[in-house]
Design an enzyme around this catalytic site. Structure first.
Site, PDB file in Angstrom:
ATOM      1  N   SER A 116      78.828 -10.045  65.687  1.00 53.25           N
ATOM      2  CA  SER A 116      79.480 -10.567  64.173  1.00 53.25           C
ATOM      3  C   SER A 116      79.301  -9.200  63.155  1.00 53.25           C
ATOM      4  CB  SER A 116      78.815 -11.806  63.432  1.00 53.25           C
ATOM      5  OG  SER A 116      77.614 -11.607  63.460  1.00 53.25           O
ATOM      6  N   GLY A 134      78.672 -13.896  67.084  1.00 53.06           N
ATOM      7  CA  GLY A 134      77.944 -14.795  68.011  1.00 53.06           C
ATOM      8  C   GLY A 134      77.530 -14.292  69.453  1.00 53.06           C
ATOM      9  N   ASN A 170      71.571 -11.656  68.524  1.00 50.00           N
ATOM     10  CA  ASN A 170      71.852 -12.966  68.727  1.00 50.00           C
ATOM     11  C   ASN A 170      71.088 -13.514  70.211  1.00 50.00           C
ATOM     12  OD1 ASN A 170      73.912 -13.636  66.766  1.00 50.00           O
ATOM     13  ND2 ASN A 170      75.185 -12.228  67.965  1.00 50.00           N
ATOM     14  N   ASP A 175      72.101 -12.864  53.513  1.00 53.40           N
ATOM     15  CA  ASP A 175      71.782 -13.875  54.418  1.00 53.40           C
ATOM     16  C   ASP A 175      70.479 -13.375  55.281  1.00 53.40           C
ATOM     17  OD1 ASP A 175      72.989 -12.194  56.046  1.00 53.40           O
ATOM     18  OD2 ASP A 175      74.309 -13.862  56.948  1.00 53.40           O
ATOM     19  N   HIS A 211      73.425 -10.391  57.870  1.00 50.23           N
ATOM     20  CA  HIS A 211      74.782  -9.587  57.776  1.00 50.23           C
ATOM     21  C   HIS A 211      74.905  -8.497  56.699  1.00 50.23           C
ATOM     22  CE1 HIS A 211      75.205 -13.474  60.696  1.00 50.23           C
ATOM     23  NE2 HIS A 211      76.052 -12.518  61.395  1.00 50.23           N
TER      24      HIS A 211
END
Length: 226
Positions: free
Chosen positions: A51, A80, A110, A201, A204
């Site tokens: 991502s 993802g 991930n 977050d 990201h």
């Protein structure tokens, strides 16, 4: 001790065994578009990852359009994705057959976040991706980036695992075909806490975060394209 060895072997198998996500329609459709992009052969700089790479189409779009678009780039980032998904994509029509000058890789967070792979296994997954690219696209240079930091501070388990995974594949740097660079430090304060103005977050980059990434990347990319 035996149980630990078995668990490690299983996680390494997960990270290095190609697997698809074709049950997710958006993923299948994006894969098909990337296969078509590969067939055009019109990519000099390929970005491969999850991502964070796909985000060049979101928060990073302005930087992409201004700085990267003139370099004939291709975005092969899938939200993802883990190492095993990238391996499947490479075996099923993406990138192979292109003649890119440079491949920029950002993958692995991930694997850690999903919990399917520990740091060592994640490193093995990254190494498998590089090995496949070196075999299938031997003329391409590879810029292998360190996994971006995640979590609030240095004691975050995910942060520590990502750092360990990155350290595990630094040995791939040969200064000729594969070049390893870790620019994640630009997202951290001096005390190791995340700069939330760049990664709200804790994972990201936002638009400002992509501006920082662009400033770090462009000298590296231009240097490798010479």
């Amino acid at each position: 001790m035996i149980a630990l060895s078995i668990a490690l072997a299983m996680s390494q198998t997960v990270a290095t065994t190609p697997v698809h996500r074709l049950g997710e329609d958006w993923w299948k459709q994006r894969h098909e578009r990337c296969v078509e992009l590969t067939k055009t052969g019109a990519v000099d700089v390929a970005f491969l990852g999850d991502s964070i790479t796909q985000g060049w189409e979101g928060g990073g779009k302005a930087m992409w359009d201004k700085h990267l678009a003139p370099l004939k780039p291709g975005n092969f980032g899938f939200s993802g994705d883990r190492t095993e998904h990238v391996l499947w994509r490479l075996e099923n029509g993406e990138l192979m057959g292109l003649n890119p000058k440079l491949i920029v890789i950002m993958i692995g967070t991930n694997n850690i976040g999903h919990g399917s792979s520990n740091a060592a296994a994640t490193s093995e997954g990254v190494k498998a991706i590089v090995a496949k690219l070196r075999k299938g696209l031997p003329k391409a240079k590879i810029l292998l980036l360190g996994i971006f930091p995640r979590g609030e501070n240095n004691s975050d388990p995910g942060r520590m695992a990502c750092a360990e995974a990155t350290k595990g594949y630094q040995s791939l740097n040969d200064g000729k075909h594969v070049f390893c660079e870790d620019v994640g430090r630009f997202y951290l304060n001096r005390d190791g806490t995340m700069k939330t103005l760049l990664m709200p977050d804790l994972l990201h980059p936002n638009q400002a975060g992509y501006e920082i990434w662009t400033k770090a990347l462009m000298p590296l990319i231009h240097g490798l394209l010479k």
